[in-house]
Design an enzyme around this catalytic site. Structure first.
Site, PDB file in Angstrom:
ATOM      1  N   ARG A   2     -13.133  -7.027  -1.531  1.00  0.00           N
ATOM      2  CA  ARG A   2     -12.057  -6.964  -0.551  1.00  0.00           C
ATOM      3  C   ARG A   2     -12.186  -8.133   0.426  1.00  0.00           C
ATOM      4  NH1 ARG A   2      -6.977  -5.283   0.479  1.00  0.00           N
ATOM      5  NH2 ARG A   2      -6.755  -3.751   2.143  1.00  0.00           N
ATOM      6  N   THR A  27       0.507  -5.327  -5.688  1.00  0.00           N
ATOM      7  CA  THR A  27      -0.868  -5.376  -6.176  1.00  0.00           C
ATOM      8  C   THR A  27      -0.744  -5.403  -7.693  1.00  0.00           C
ATOM      9  OG1 THR A  27      -1.526  -4.135  -4.245  1.00  0.00           O
ATOM     10  CG2 THR A  27      -3.045  -4.070  -6.092  1.00  0.00           C
ATOM     11  N   LEU A  73      -2.700  -9.593  -3.387  1.00  0.00           N
ATOM     12  CA  LEU A  73      -2.448 -10.470  -2.250  1.00  0.00           C
ATOM     13  C   LEU A  73      -1.853  -9.676  -1.090  1.00  0.00           C
ATOM     14  CD1 LEU A  73      -0.879 -13.514  -4.153  1.00  0.00           C
ATOM     15  CD2 LEU A  73      -3.072 -13.505  -2.945  1.00  0.00           C
ATOM     16  N   ASP A 110      -3.329  -4.927   6.479  1.00  0.00           N
ATOM     17  CA  ASP A 110      -3.933  -3.663   6.077  1.00  0.00           C
ATOM     18  C   ASP A 110      -4.891  -3.123   7.131  1.00  0.00           C
ATOM     19  OD1 ASP A 110      -2.538  -3.200   3.816  1.00  0.00           O
ATOM     20  OD2 ASP A 110      -4.148  -3.614   2.399  1.00  0.00           O
ATOM     21  N   SER A 123      -7.931   0.007   2.283  1.00  0.00           N
ATOM     22  CA  SER A 123      -7.094  -0.215   1.110  1.00  0.00           C
ATOM     23  C   SER A 123      -6.713   1.115   0.487  1.00  0.00           C
ATOM     24  CB  SER A 123      -7.850  -1.058   0.078  1.00  0.00           C
ATOM     25  OG  SER A 123      -7.167  -1.090  -1.155  1.00  0.00           O
ATOM     26  N   GLY A 128       1.058  -0.687  -5.764  1.00  0.00           N
ATOM     27  CA  GLY A 128       2.074   0.116  -5.096  1.00  0.00           C
ATOM     28  C   GLY A 128       1.768   0.504  -3.673  1.00  0.00           C
ATOM     29  N   GLY A 129       0.849  -0.223  -2.978  1.00  0.00           N
ATOM     30  CA  GLY A 129       0.552   0.172  -1.607  1.00  0.00           C
ATOM     31  C   GLY A 129       0.043   1.609  -1.578  1.00  0.00           C
TER      32      GLY A 129
END
Length: 576
Positions: free
Chosen positions: A103, A383, A402, A425, A454, A476-477
């Site tokens: 990350r 993602t 990204l 984030d 995340s 997909g967040g």
């Protein structure tokens, strides 16, 4: 028409499912790809073929995953990357499991209120946590892939050999398909702000059309430097210098010191069981594994199979489990290197039983009344996920990003590398929603060298006897976690194969905003009415969610079944 068959299939599937005209097991879903020796499932067929070639030449799943990851940085620039970060979950043939955390990290110049104006409001546009040079965390992808290769590669391939397919794709180019052409055009406002982004991806206003060849010579040169100088070249060599100099010219925050100081970390996965099957997933700073297990623990107390795979009753209890777990996510989750995250308490089955007892089977809760619980010890939609299984039984599930589509929009001058906007984030202002509408708490406030929270959820599922069953993940967040949840439930509770489980319609609830999101054609009208009668607030804008990629081992034959998501992937999985 042939190019759009996946979209047509997806729409047909949703229509059939919503009409009640098919059963779960007999759904209008293409069969999964079958292979005996190895399988790669990713959103890009070109990248999947790169991975299978490595497997055919004697590489293991980790070797192949690294080659796929770098190839995606070329063929799927919206999310594949060198300038972002992510998580790799590995299960080796001997049963050992590990998680590689690569990350992004906040730069040393980062501060808690760096995205607030003098009035304490969030900055918008350039200089915000979303757009431009100040939106990027220190990239981790190169370091993460290097750590995975060093510790778990087969030894049959060098670093340079695994980067060569990506370098060649960047230098020689590949054919732009409809999906990429549309994606680049849709992101023109963002990419058009920055010189190299505009030149490389927009051709200074002459958009790429389907069927044309796109070449990325700057990225090819960066990959060649990485081949020659090794992975630390990205953090200490010419590439690092180019990134740092471009950052300095544009008031960015990443310096050479930040790049030199980046480290990928190996962590212990989180795990639990669901109806006897072992669930293995990512630990913090991903919230994915913990929130997934918390929801599965809650749902384990309901007979979802009896309820029926598309019933209002099932969707009701699933939405209530989502609501409660996401409330806990907002309160408790963060980078465990900086804050105390009560992982053991959140995934404890007795804690889930207490939450389950608060669910009224006839009436929806409101998110205003659902607060974070008290456990013991108390991402962009763009993602991408890929997964690899080799002939020896090694498994890799990798999700990287990204954050937003094409990240911050910035290509660091002279590198061809798109940079992330992962700083969003963090809780840029705790209690205020981020780009995904997620409320995030004080534990996820910005601090130097901290990793942002995340939702990435690469997951491996084992049979009760400990043998590999299937692996899945998705972009997909915040919908990532719920996508993985529903694929698992579709397989274990409803008997679907991996392709059917991925194709089936999805719902999503994330506590706040208090709405139940569903997919177009995904809920029958009487199901929607039944959910509304229980008090659920259905979204006014249905949308497709995720791009799940998965591989399953067929119980009776041992054959690998590969599945990609018709919502976004450009072709089926690839096996041999």
């Amino acid at each position: 028409m042939i190019r759009n068959w996946r979209k047509t299939l997806a729409i047909l599937l949703m229509l059939l499912l919503a009409s009640g005209g098919v059963t779960a097991v007999g759904a209008a879903s293409r069969p999964p790809v079958r292979a005996r020796n190895g399988m790669v499932a990713s959103t890009s067929r070109i990248a999947s073929e790169v991975g299978v070639d490595i497997l055919k030449r004697g590489g293991n799943a980790v070797d192949a995953a690294i080659a796929v990851g770098f190839a995606l940085a070329v063929t799927w620039p919206a999310a594949g990357n060198l300038g972002g970060g992510g998580f790799m979950l590995i299960r080796l043939k001997d049963g050992r499991t590990t998680a590689i955390d690569y990350r992004e990290m906040a730069p040393l110049a980062a501060s808690r209120d760096m995205y607030l104006d003098r009035n304490g409001n969030l900055i918008q546009g350039e200089g915000s946590s979303l757009v431009g040079y100040r939106a990027s965390g220190v990239p981790g992808t190169v370091a993460g892939m290097a750590l995975a290769l060093q510790k778990y590669g087969s030894g049959r391939f060098t670093w340079a050999q695994l980067l060569e397919p990506a370098r060649r794709l960047a230098a020689e180019g590949f054919t732009v398909d409809y999906r990429l052409a549309r994606s680049l055009r849709a992101s023109a406002d963002l990419l058009g702000r920055y010189e190299d982004s505009r030149r490389i991806f927009l051709r200074d206003g002459k958009f790429y059309e389907e069927g044309e060849i796109i070449r990325q010579p700057d990225l090819a040169a960066t990959l060649a430097r990485l081949q020659k100088g090794g992975p630390r070249e990205f953090y200490e060599g010419e590439t690092a210098r180019l990134i740092a100099e471009d950052m300095k010219r544009h008031n960015g925050t990443i310096t050479l010191e930040d790049l030199r100081g980046y480290v990928a970390k190996e962590r212990a996965p989180v795990s639990s069981t669901y109806r006897g099957y072992k669930i293995i997933s990512m630990p913090p700073p991903s919230s994915g594994g913990v929130v997934l297990i918390e929801m599965l623990n809650i749902l384990e107390g309901f007979d979802l199979g009896r309820m029926g795979w598309a019933s209002a009753e099932k969707y009701h209890v699933m939405a209530e489990a989502m609501r409660r777990a996401f409330a806990d996510r907002a309160e408790y989750m963060g980078d465990a290197d900086f804050v105390n995250v009560p992982v053991a308490g959140l995934i404890d089955k007795s804690y889930a039983a207490k939450l389950r007892a608060t669910i009224n089977l006839e009436r929806a809760s409101t998110s205003a009344e659902v607060k974070a619980g008290k456990p013991a010890g108390a991402e962009a939609e763009e993602t991408t996920h890929f997964t690899v299984v080799d002939r020896e039984g090694n498994v890799v599930a990798n999700t990287y990003t990204l954050n937003g589509s094409y990240g911050s929009g910035v290509v660091a001058k002279g590198t061809g590398v798109l940079l992330n906007n992962e700083m969003d984030d963090f809780a840029a202002k705790p209690g205020v929603p981020n780009m995904f509408g997620l409320i995030q708490g004080e534990r996820n406030a910005i601090a130097p060298k901290k990793r942002p929270l995340s939702a990435m959820t690469p997951t491996i599922v084992l049979h009760p006897d400990g043998s590999f069953y299937f692996t899945v993940g998705s972009p997909g967040g915040p919908t990532i976690i719920n996508t993985v949840l529903q694929v698992i439930v579709n397989i274990i509770d409803h008997g679907m194969n991996i392709q059917q489980a991925i194709d089936a319609p999805r719902i999503h609830h994330q506590w706040l905003p208090d709405e139940l999101v569903y997919e177009p054609y995904g809920l029958a009208e009487d199901t929607k009415r039944a959910l509304e009668a229980r008090g659920h607030k259905l979204t006014a804008r249905p949308r497709y969610m995720g791009d799940a990629e998965g591989i399953m081992r067929e119980e009776k034959t041992g054959v690998l079944l590969g599945a990609t998501d018709p919502r976004l992937s450009d072709g089926p999985a690839v096996g041999y």
